[in-house]
Design a protein around this motif. Structure first.
Motif, PDB file in Angstrom:
ATOM      1  N   PRO A   1      91.277  93.588   7.672  1.00 56.69           N
ATOM      2  CA  PRO A   1      91.994  92.483   7.025  1.00 56.69           C
ATOM      3  C   PRO A   1      93.349  92.169   7.658  1.00 56.69           C
ATOM      4  CG  PRO A   1      91.194  94.047   5.392  1.00 56.69           C
ATOM      5  CD  PRO A   1      90.939  94.645   6.734  1.00 56.69           C
ATOM      6  N   THR A   2      93.892  93.101   8.442  1.00 55.12           N
ATOM      7  CA  THR A   2      95.203  92.869   9.048  1.00 55.12           C
ATOM      8  C   THR A   2      95.132  92.624  10.551  1.00 55.12           C
ATOM      9  OG1 THR A   2      95.526  95.243   9.324  1.00 55.12           O
ATOM     10  CG2 THR A   2      96.385  94.243   7.303  1.00 55.12           C
ATOM     11  N   GLU A   3      93.942  92.452  11.100  1.00 52.53           N
ATOM     12  CA  GLU A   3      93.795  92.190  12.536  1.00 52.53           C
ATOM     13  C   GLU A   3      92.890  90.990  12.756  1.00 52.53           C
ATOM     14  OE1 GLU A   3      92.348  95.574  14.634  1.00 52.53           O
ATOM     15  OE2 GLU A   3      94.164  96.733  14.318  1.00 52.53           O
ATOM     16  N   VAL A   4      93.297  90.128  13.679  1.00 51.61           N
ATOM     17  CA  VAL A   4      92.508  88.960  14.046  1.00 51.61           C
ATOM     18  C   VAL A   4      92.353  88.976  15.557  1.00 51.61           C
ATOM     19  CG1 VAL A   4      92.417  86.438  14.049  1.00 51.61           C
ATOM     20  CG2 VAL A   4      93.398  87.631  12.094  1.00 51.61           C
ATOM     21  N   THR A   5      91.105  88.840  16.038  1.00 54.23           N
ATOM     22  CA  THR A   5      90.835  88.799  17.468  1.00 54.23           C
ATOM     23  C   THR A   5      90.274  87.428  17.810  1.00 54.23           C
ATOM     24  OG1 THR A   5      90.325  91.155  17.420  1.00 54.23           O
ATOM     25  CG2 THR A   5      89.627  89.936  19.357  1.00 54.23           C
ATOM     26  N   ILE A   6      90.898  86.766  18.777  1.00 56.54           N
ATOM     27  CA  ILE A   6      90.505  85.426  19.198  1.00 56.54           C
ATOM     28  C   ILE A   6      89.957  85.542  20.616  1.00 56.54           C
ATOM     29  CG2 ILE A   6      91.319  83.080  19.616  1.00 56.54           C
ATOM     30  CD1 ILE A   6      93.736  84.063  17.726  1.00 56.54           C
ATOM     31  N   THR A   7      88.727  85.077  20.847  1.00 53.16           N
ATOM     32  CA  THR A   7      88.115  85.145  22.173  1.00 53.16           C
ATOM     33  C   THR A   7      87.567  83.777  22.560  1.00 53.16           C
ATOM     34  OG1 THR A   7      86.029  85.883  21.205  1.00 53.16           O
ATOM     35  CG2 THR A   7      87.490  87.581  22.053  1.00 53.16           C
ATOM     36  N   GLY A   8      87.485  83.548  23.870  1.00 54.20           N
ATOM     37  CA  GLY A   8      86.932  82.308  24.397  1.00 54.20           C
ATOM     38  C   GLY A   8      86.980  82.320  25.915  1.00 54.20           C
ATOM     39  N   VAL A   9      86.438  81.273  26.524  1.00 55.75           N
ATOM     40  CA  VAL A   9      86.406  81.205  27.985  1.00 55.75           C
ATOM     41  C   VAL A   9      87.609  80.463  28.559  1.00 55.75           C
ATOM     42  CG1 VAL A   9      83.900  81.380  28.198  1.00 55.75           C
ATOM     43  CG2 VAL A   9      84.927  79.145  27.957  1.00 55.75           C
ATOM     44  N   ASP A  10      88.236  79.587  27.780  1.00 51.89           N
ATOM     45  CA  ASP A  10      89.370  78.800  28.257  1.00 51.89           C
ATOM     46  C   ASP A  10      90.678  79.467  27.837  1.00 51.89           C
ATOM     47  OD1 ASP A  10      91.139  76.890  29.096  1.00 51.89           O
ATOM     48  OD2 ASP A  10      90.216  75.231  27.997  1.00 51.89           O
ATOM     49  N   ARG A  11      91.443  79.925  28.802  1.00 52.77           N
ATOM     50  CA  ARG A  11      92.674  80.668  28.523  1.00 52.77           C
ATOM     51  C   ARG A  11      93.678  79.838  27.726  1.00 52.77           C
ATOM     52  NH1 ARG A  11      95.766  84.418  32.819  1.00 52.77           N
ATOM     53  NH2 ARG A  11      97.204  85.341  31.349  1.00 52.77           N
ATOM     54  N   GLN A  12      93.799  78.566  28.062  1.00 50.18           N
ATOM     55  CA  GLN A  12      94.759  77.704  27.382  1.00 50.18           C
ATOM     56  C   GLN A  12      94.391  77.542  25.913  1.00 50.18           C
ATOM     57  OE1 GLN A  12      94.510  74.257  26.154  1.00 50.18           O
ATOM     58  NE2 GLN A  12      96.657  74.387  25.589  1.00 50.18           N
ATOM     59  N   ARG A  13      93.114  77.323  25.612  1.00 53.79           N
ATOM     60  CA  ARG A  13      92.691  77.119  24.221  1.00 53.79           C
ATOM     61  C   ARG A  13      92.827  78.390  23.393  1.00 53.79           C
ATOM     62  NH1 ARG A  13      87.354  74.247  23.321  1.00 53.79           N
ATOM     63  NH2 ARG A  13      88.276  73.927  21.280  1.00 53.79           N
ATOM     64  N   VAL A  14      92.525  79.550  23.994  1.00 53.70           N
ATOM     65  CA  VAL A  14      92.678  80.818  23.275  1.00 53.70           C
ATOM     66  C   VAL A  14      94.145  81.042  22.921  1.00 53.70           C
ATOM     67  CG1 VAL A  14      92.507  83.332  23.511  1.00 53.70           C
ATOM     68  CG2 VAL A  14      90.612  81.892  24.243  1.00 53.70           C
ATOM     69  N   GLY A  15      95.034  80.801  23.866  1.00 58.43           N
ATOM     70  CA  GLY A  15      96.459  80.957  23.614  1.00 58.43           C
ATOM     71  C   GLY A  15      96.984  79.949  22.603  1.00 58.43           C
ATOM     72  N   GLN A  16      96.463  78.716  22.659  1.00 56.63           N
ATOM     73  CA  GLN A  16      96.901  77.681  21.724  1.00 56.63           C
ATOM     74  C   GLN A  16      96.481  78.017  20.295  1.00 56.63           C
ATOM     75  OE1 GLN A  16      98.774  74.937  22.447  1.00 56.63           O
ATOM     76  NE2 GLN A  16      98.827  74.526  20.257  1.00 56.63           N
ATOM     77  N   VAL A  17      95.247  78.484  20.109  1.00 56.56           N
ATOM     78  CA  VAL A  17      94.763  78.855  18.777  1.00 56.56           C
ATOM     79  C   VAL A  17      95.577  80.032  18.238  1.00 56.56           C
ATOM     80  CG1 VAL A  17      92.789  79.841  17.538  1.00 56.56           C
ATOM     81  CG2 VAL A  17      92.446  77.919  19.067  1.00 56.56           C
ATOM     82  N   ALA A  18      95.859  81.023  19.094  1.00 60.11           N
ATOM     83  CA  ALA A  18      96.653  82.179  18.669  1.00 60.11           C
ATOM     84  C   ALA A  18      98.058  81.733  18.246  1.00 60.11           C
ATOM     85  CB  ALA A  18      96.745  83.211  19.780  1.00 60.11           C
TER      86      ALA A  18
END
Length: 177
Positions: free
Chosen positions: A128-145
């Motif tokens: 509940p206290t950790e969120v992992t964001i993954t994807g192929v586009d570095r810019q979109r992963v960083g933007q969502v984070a």
């Protein structure tokens, strides 16, 4: 001279790259990405290596040289390994969960914050206290984070909020009597 720009980008087996003028398309096991380079650089694909060179010796061409090489390198890395950002949530009652296509965050507000997960991005809330964001586009992963972190940035007195894993929060001392 750009030290980053000089290095050729190796295209591993299982990944196909196509250069069409200023456009680069890279297709791999995790997906397909494209990038349009600036007109001040020249892209070439020979013998399984992508190279980026400046058209002329101007300051703008040299700055675009290193940036374009890094962008193309991120395409190749994204379709082979992918990118990942981890967020940590600190605070009493602060938690995250994934419900369908939404990330639901309880961050101390009077309501839960509901964040719709964009296409091409996977979000996992293992704890509940950790969120992992993954994807192929570095810019979109960083933007969502960054967007998720902006819902409740870490504050300097108690450290409560959403922060990147490994991020140092500068702590302040409270009021004295």
């Amino acid at each position: 001279m750009s030290r980053i720009g000089k290095k050729p980008i190796d295209v591993p087996s299982g990944v196909t790259a196509a250069v069409d003028g200023q456009n680069v398309k890279v297709k791999g096991p995790k997906g397909e990405l494209a990038f349009r380079a600036h007109d001040d650089v020249v892209l070439e694909f020979k013998d399984g290596k992508l190279t980026v060179t400046p058209r002329e010796e101007t300051k703008r061409a040299r700055s675009m040289w290193g940036m374009s090489r890094t962008m193309v390198s991120n395409l190749v890395e994204g379709v082979t390994k992918g990118f990942e950002k981890k967020l940590e949530i600190t605070g009493v009652g602060y938690r995250a969960s994934v419900q369908g296509k939404n990330l639901v965050l309880a961050l101390g507000y009077s309501h839960d914050v509901i964040y719709p997960i964009p296409d091409g991005i996977q979000i996992v809330a293992g704890k509940p206290t950790e969120v992992t964001i993954t994807g192929v586009d570095r810019q979109r992963v960083g933007q969502v984070a960054a967007e998720i972190r902006d819902f409740r940035r870490p504050e300097p007195y108690k450290g409560k909020g959403v922060k990147y894993a490994g991020e140092f929060i500068f702590r302040k001392e409270g009021k004295k009597k």
